[in-house]
Design an enzyme around this catalytic site. Sequence first.
Site, mmCIF file in Angstrom:
data_model
loop_
_atom_site.group_PDB
_atom_site.id
_atom_site.type_symbol
_atom_site.label_atom_id
_atom_site.label_comp_id
_atom_site.label_asym_id
_atom_site.label_seq_id
_atom_site.Cartn_x
_atom_site.Cartn_y
_atom_site.Cartn_z
ATOM 1 N N LYS A 80 -12.565 13.287 -19.647
ATOM 2 C CA LYS A 80 -13.419 12.555 -18.713
ATOM 3 C C LYS A 80 -12.652 12.377 -17.404
ATOM 4 O O LYS A 80 -11.416 12.397 -17.387
ATOM 5 C CB LYS A 80 -13.782 11.182 -19.288
ATOM 6 C CG LYS A 80 -15.073 10.593 -18.740
ATOM 7 C CD LYS A 80 -16.301 11.225 -19.386
ATOM 8 C CE LYS A 80 -17.576 10.500 -18.976
ATOM 9 N NZ LYS A 80 -18.754 11.019 -19.678
ATOM 10 N N GLY A 180 -30.450 -0.928 -17.806
ATOM 11 C CA GLY A 180 -30.128 0.235 -17.001
ATOM 12 C C GLY A 180 -31.240 1.266 -17.023
ATOM 13 O O GLY A 180 -31.473 1.901 -18.043
ATOM 14 N N VAL A 181 -31.929 1.436 -15.893
ATOM 15 C CA VAL A 181 -33.023 2.412 -15.812
ATOM 16 C C VAL A 181 -32.755 3.382 -14.669
ATOM 17 O O VAL A 181 -33.587 3.592 -13.792
ATOM 18 C CB VAL A 181 -34.407 1.729 -15.671
ATOM 19 C CG1 VAL A 181 -34.916 1.275 -17.011
ATOM 20 C CG2 VAL A 181 -34.368 0.556 -14.691
ATOM 21 N N GLY A 182 -31.559 3.971 -14.719
ATOM 22 C CA GLY A 182 -31.197 5.017 -13.770
ATOM 23 C C GLY A 182 -31.681 6.361 -14.279
ATOM 24 O O GLY A 182 -32.752 6.466 -14.890
ATOM 25 N N VAL A 184 -30.865 8.366 -16.774
ATOM 26 C CA VAL A 184 -31.137 8.480 -18.207
ATOM 27 C C VAL A 184 -32.077 7.380 -18.681
ATOM 28 O O VAL A 184 -33.058 7.637 -19.384
ATOM 29 C CB VAL A 184 -29.826 8.444 -19.015
ATOM 30 C CG1 VAL A 184 -30.117 8.431 -20.514
ATOM 31 C CG2 VAL A 184 -28.951 9.638 -18.658
#
Length: 361
Positions: A80, A180-182, A184
């Site tokens: 990463k 979290g609604v980015g 993905v």
Amino acid sequence: MSVFSHPAYDNHEEVAFYHDAKSGLKAIIAVHNTNLGPSLGGCRMWPYADDGEALNDVLRLSRGMTYKSAMAGLKLGGGKSVIIGDPRKQKTPELLHAMGDFLNSLGGRYITAEDSGTSVADMQIIAERSEFVSGVTSGQEHGGDPSPSTAYGVFVGLKAAVAHRWGRTDLSGLKVSIQGVGNVGFRLAKLLKDSGAELFVTDIFQDNVDRAVNELGATAVSAEEIFDLDVDLFAPCALGAILNDDTIARLKVGAIAGAANNQLAEAHHAQLLKDKGILYAPDYVINAGGIIDVYYQQLGQQGDYDPAQVQAHIETIGTTMEEVFQRADDSGETTAHVADRIAEERFGHEDALKKSDSAAA
């Protein structure tokens, strides 16, 4: 504190730090394990509070990629990278080119792709300086962006969790809270909405929340309120370490299945969830759709990327998830421990090999 004594250090093969004064790039690459193949994992750009937070994130994320690829049956190792900075304010072509130079310095031991704070366009810029970039396949429907595949894989795994926890395949009326609604999280929310689920969402960016409310009819809640909702399932799709002593005590859900990496703040939190009767879908198992997609992009660089083959592989996440749930039920262990053990057997973790040798003797 040195890297070797860091709590998140797990016999990583390589941890590299890079600073380019001209572009302002400050980045870290961590290669965890390459027993099964070259390390591959996304490049995250985030405004970390300090260097220590960035190091902790890259060590945990790279370890998770080893386990993720092993559980997905891929010939890849785990790695990463993180860039310290605000992706909405500090990202420049010069900085991304410098990141490409950093990749080149590892000579192919690490291959990068999109992650939180980076995009297909960013990978294309990095690829102008480095060949060690994936997630930019022109033949793929979304131009190489693995986000749709990640979301679809989480949806498949989420359905397996619902089936195991409640014995139902219909998601109609299921109440789901999404943190979290980015890229993905929004796609997962849409899949859930199309299946009849009722959505409750939060995000650090108001425009993401507004989109979910306006396009999907979701109910917006505050960042703190998301842990207190009386819903069926919680889907963490933001950053990690959000399941801790405080938040677990507040949860009223029956299952947790989301896209975020490293959801457990510490390993013992898996037992707290089990003790509370909450079914936990180990994050690196359920969110493997993206790395599966990127793997096939690597194989199909000559233009023979097959979306049907990719989808079929992603759908095995549901079968793997059910195996983890069932083995946890049979053994009395946590789902996280069961998943770790299976993954370690696959990539040749020393502790797992020692246990196998002892059992054979």
